[in-house]
Design a protein around this motif. Sequence first.
Motif, PDB file in Angstrom:
ATOM      1  N   VAL A 102     -61.342  16.150 -26.779  1.00  0.00           N
ATOM      2  CA  VAL A 102     -62.917  16.629 -26.153  1.00  0.00           C
ATOM      3  C   VAL A 102     -62.649  18.321 -25.887  1.00  0.00           C
ATOM      4  CG1 VAL A 102     -63.948  16.534 -23.718  1.00  0.00           C
ATOM      5  CG2 VAL A 102     -62.699  14.672 -24.555  1.00  0.00           C
ATOM      6  N   ILE A 103     -61.771  18.810 -25.619  1.00  0.00           N
ATOM      7  CA  ILE A 103     -61.818  20.514 -25.570  1.00  0.00           C
ATOM      8  C   ILE A 103     -62.190  20.915 -26.938  1.00  0.00           C
ATOM      9  CG2 ILE A 103     -60.378  22.351 -25.482  1.00  0.00           C
ATOM     10  CD1 ILE A 103     -58.649  20.873 -23.447  1.00  0.00           C
ATOM     11  N   VAL A 104     -61.389  20.433 -27.946  1.00  0.00           N
ATOM     12  CA  VAL A 104     -61.781  20.891 -29.506  1.00  0.00           C
ATOM     13  C   VAL A 104     -63.260  20.535 -29.963  1.00  0.00           C
ATOM     14  CG1 VAL A 104     -61.231  20.520 -31.921  1.00  0.00           C
ATOM     15  CG2 VAL A 104     -59.409  20.583 -30.351  1.00  0.00           C
ATOM     16  N   LYS A 105     -63.930  19.499 -29.542  1.00  0.00           N
ATOM     17  CA  LYS A 105     -65.254  19.003 -29.756  1.00  0.00           C
ATOM     18  C   LYS A 105     -65.933  19.930 -29.052  1.00  0.00           C
ATOM     19  CE  LYS A 105     -68.507  15.267 -29.169  1.00  0.00           C
ATOM     20  NZ  LYS A 105     -68.905  13.988 -28.673  1.00  0.00           N
ATOM     21  N   ASP A 106     -65.991  20.030 -27.776  1.00  0.00           N
ATOM     22  CA  ASP A 106     -66.804  20.929 -26.856  1.00  0.00           C
ATOM     23  C   ASP A 106     -66.669  22.534 -27.333  1.00  0.00           C
ATOM     24  OD1 ASP A 106     -68.050  19.121 -24.964  1.00  0.00           O
ATOM     25  OD2 ASP A 106     -66.227  19.171 -23.833  1.00  0.00           O
ATOM     26  N   ALA A 107     -65.505  23.057 -27.824  1.00  0.00           N
ATOM     27  CA  ALA A 107     -65.264  24.474 -28.335  1.00  0.00           C
ATOM     28  C   ALA A 107     -66.199  24.609 -29.563  1.00  0.00           C
ATOM     29  CB  ALA A 107     -63.922  24.676 -28.510  1.00  0.00           C
ATOM     30  N   ILE A 108     -66.010  23.609 -30.514  1.00  0.00           N
ATOM     31  CA  ILE A 108     -66.895  23.668 -31.628  1.00  0.00           C
ATOM     32  C   ILE A 108     -68.237  23.975 -31.421  1.00  0.00           C
ATOM     33  CG2 ILE A 108     -67.395  22.147 -33.852  1.00  0.00           C
ATOM     34  CD1 ILE A 108     -64.581  21.165 -33.869  1.00  0.00           C
ATOM     35  N   GLN A 109     -68.671  22.942 -30.340  1.00  0.00           N
ATOM     36  CA  GLN A 109     -70.040  23.087 -30.073  1.00  0.00           C
ATOM     37  C   GLN A 109     -70.647  24.185 -29.461  1.00  0.00           C
ATOM     38  OE1 GLN A 109     -72.548  20.949 -31.343  1.00  0.00           O
ATOM     39  NE2 GLN A 109     -70.783  19.843 -32.410  1.00  0.00           N
ATOM     40  N   GLY A 110     -69.429  25.041 -28.760  1.00  0.00           N
ATOM     41  CA  GLY A 110     -69.834  26.189 -28.143  1.00  0.00           C
ATOM     42  C   GLY A 110     -70.162  25.897 -26.448  1.00  0.00           C
ATOM     43  N   ASN A 111     -69.979  24.677 -26.206  1.00  0.00           N
ATOM     44  CA  ASN A 111     -70.388  24.414 -24.642  1.00  0.00           C
ATOM     45  C   ASN A 111     -69.345  25.251 -23.628  1.00  0.00           C
ATOM     46  OD1 ASN A 111     -71.952  22.288 -25.734  1.00  0.00           O
ATOM     47  ND2 ASN A 111     -70.293  20.739 -25.624  1.00  0.00           N
ATOM     48  N   PHE A 112     -70.085  25.796 -22.866  1.00  0.00           N
ATOM     49  CA  PHE A 112     -69.337  26.356 -21.906  1.00  0.00           C
ATOM     50  C   PHE A 112     -68.435  25.681 -20.931  1.00  0.00           C
ATOM     51  CE2 PHE A 112     -68.887  28.564 -17.469  1.00  0.00           C
ATOM     52  CZ  PHE A 112     -68.105  29.771 -18.051  1.00  0.00           C
ATOM     53  N   ASN A 113     -69.048  24.619 -20.499  1.00  0.00           N
ATOM     54  CA  ASN A 113     -67.892  23.513 -19.659  1.00  0.00           C
ATOM     55  C   ASN A 113     -67.187  22.395 -20.532  1.00  0.00           C
ATOM     56  OD1 ASN A 113     -68.161  24.070 -16.865  1.00  0.00           O
ATOM     57  ND2 ASN A 113     -70.360  24.183 -17.311  1.00  0.00           N
ATOM     58  N   SER A 114     -66.163  21.903 -20.264  1.00  0.00           N
ATOM     59  CA  SER A 114     -65.601  20.812 -21.020  1.00  0.00           C
ATOM     60  C   SER A 114     -64.833  19.937 -20.029  1.00  0.00           C
ATOM     61  CB  SER A 114     -64.406  21.467 -22.079  1.00  0.00           C
ATOM     62  OG  SER A 114     -63.846  20.262 -22.650  1.00  0.00           O
ATOM     63  N   SER A 115     -65.274  18.651 -19.760  1.00  0.00           N
ATOM     64  CA  SER A 115     -64.769  18.207 -18.745  1.00  0.00           C
ATOM     65  C   SER A 115     -64.639  16.740 -19.452  1.00  0.00           C
ATOM     66  CB  SER A 115     -65.408  17.773 -17.323  1.00  0.00           C
ATOM     67  OG  SER A 115     -67.022  17.323 -17.876  1.00  0.00           O
ATOM     68  N   ILE A 116     -63.606  16.018 -18.572  1.00  0.00           N
ATOM     69  CA  ILE A 116     -63.005  14.688 -19.084  1.00  0.00           C
ATOM     70  C   ILE A 116     -63.143  13.626 -18.145  1.00  0.00           C
ATOM     71  CG2 ILE A 116     -61.058  13.307 -19.973  1.00  0.00           C
ATOM     72  CD1 ILE A 116     -61.229  17.177 -20.453  1.00  0.00           C
ATOM     73  N   GLY A 117     -63.896  12.481 -18.541  1.00  0.00           N
ATOM     74  CA  GLY A 117     -63.891  11.134 -17.659  1.00  0.00           C
ATOM     75  C   GLY A 117     -65.110  11.407 -16.739  1.00  0.00           C
ATOM     76  N   SER A 118     -65.281  10.333 -15.602  1.00  0.00           N
ATOM     77  CA  SER A 118     -66.450  10.396 -14.720  1.00  0.00           C
ATOM     78  C   SER A 118     -66.102  11.301 -13.620  1.00  0.00           C
ATOM     79  CB  SER A 118     -66.619   8.879 -14.434  1.00  0.00           C
ATOM     80  OG  SER A 118     -65.399   8.407 -13.552  1.00  0.00           O
ATOM     81  N   ASP A 119     -65.055  11.386 -13.360  1.00  0.00           N
ATOM     82  CA  ASP A 119     -64.632  12.220 -12.116  1.00  0.00           C
ATOM     83  C   ASP A 119     -64.954  13.821 -12.630  1.00  0.00           C
ATOM     84  OD1 ASP A 119     -63.834  10.418 -10.322  1.00  0.00           O
ATOM     85  OD2 ASP A 119     -61.966  10.768 -10.574  1.00  0.00           O
ATOM     86  N   GLY A 120     -64.674  14.240 -13.963  1.00  0.00           N
ATOM     87  CA  GLY A 120     -64.756  15.309 -14.592  1.00  0.00           C
ATOM     88  C   GLY A 120     -66.111  15.739 -14.648  1.00  0.00           C
TER      89      GLY A 120
END
Length: 334
Positions: free
Chosen positions: A254-272
């Motif tokens: 998830v972190i790598v995917k979000d970083a590649i896309q340039g997303n500011f927030n990277s969270s995991i799961g429904s709680d995240g």
Amino acid sequence: MMLLLAAASVVAFVLLLYMVSPLISPKPLALPGAHVVVTGGSSGIGKCVAIECYKQGAFITLIARNEDKLLQTKKEIEKYSVNDKQVVLCISVDVSKDYGNVENVLKQAQEKLGPVDMLVNCAGTSVTGKFEDLEMNTFERLMAVNYLGSVYPTRAVIATMKERRMGRIVFVSSQAGQLGLFGYTAYSPTKFALRGLAEALQMEVKPYNIYVTVAYPPDTDTPGFAEESKTKPLETKLISETSSVCQADQVARVIVKDAIQGNFNSSIGSDGYMLALLTSGMSPVTSITEGLQQVVGMGIFRIIGLFYLGSFDSIVRRCMIEREKHPSTTDKTE
């Protein structure tokens, strides 16, 4: 009348986001042939991030303190090569102590593997305990490792990224960097600090096509988490058990995917996801969808969040009452 005004406001917001979307949607970073630096890369999330990037064709620089662990991790990562040109470079250094030393080793890494395209700051540690029970040097040590340990590597690569007009910077925070919890008075502030750094830095470097990502992983099955669990206060343990433990490779993807896309927030799961919306505040958005989700979902999730907070407070009160009934009983983390 109020409903019409609210609807009009939402429509105006959507139109505004549509107009500025070309300005806030970064072009994805191509990992094949890219130079990715991962601090804290010898184990846990850092190691899994390095593996994920290597699988996608990146060149990797691993940074950690323990040289033996680094060399062992290097062998593990090399099993996932996609071509014979890929390289895994290992550097043993404490990223939290001497900026000059950190700057020098990263300069050497860039001389060998080229300019850094993505820096992933994973180096970190955790100590749990009640505020008055923690040694004062614990607060200093955690701030050095978790905060300055991300500041120093970032400072060492940011100038080159600005010159090249491209780059990704990732700060691995924690859900404890979105929500302060019992037992984390030394740890949470260091992870909250990363968010402040990331927001300010993103505003500075966005014109240079550099994008910052803050990752907020939940409890993750890593050696560090296992060590932390040995000394958790009972309250902290009971609160942690209200959510599941994630696997490090899942978090890394998830972190790598979000970083590649340039997303500011990277969270995991429904709680995240819920915490990301609740704590979005004035943080940057990278898509129309993200902005709309924050606008629409924040009120609803605030209601759910209040139930969580009530549950946590109830846990703490029950533990306090139990101790008052049985003063000789010590905290048990089993």
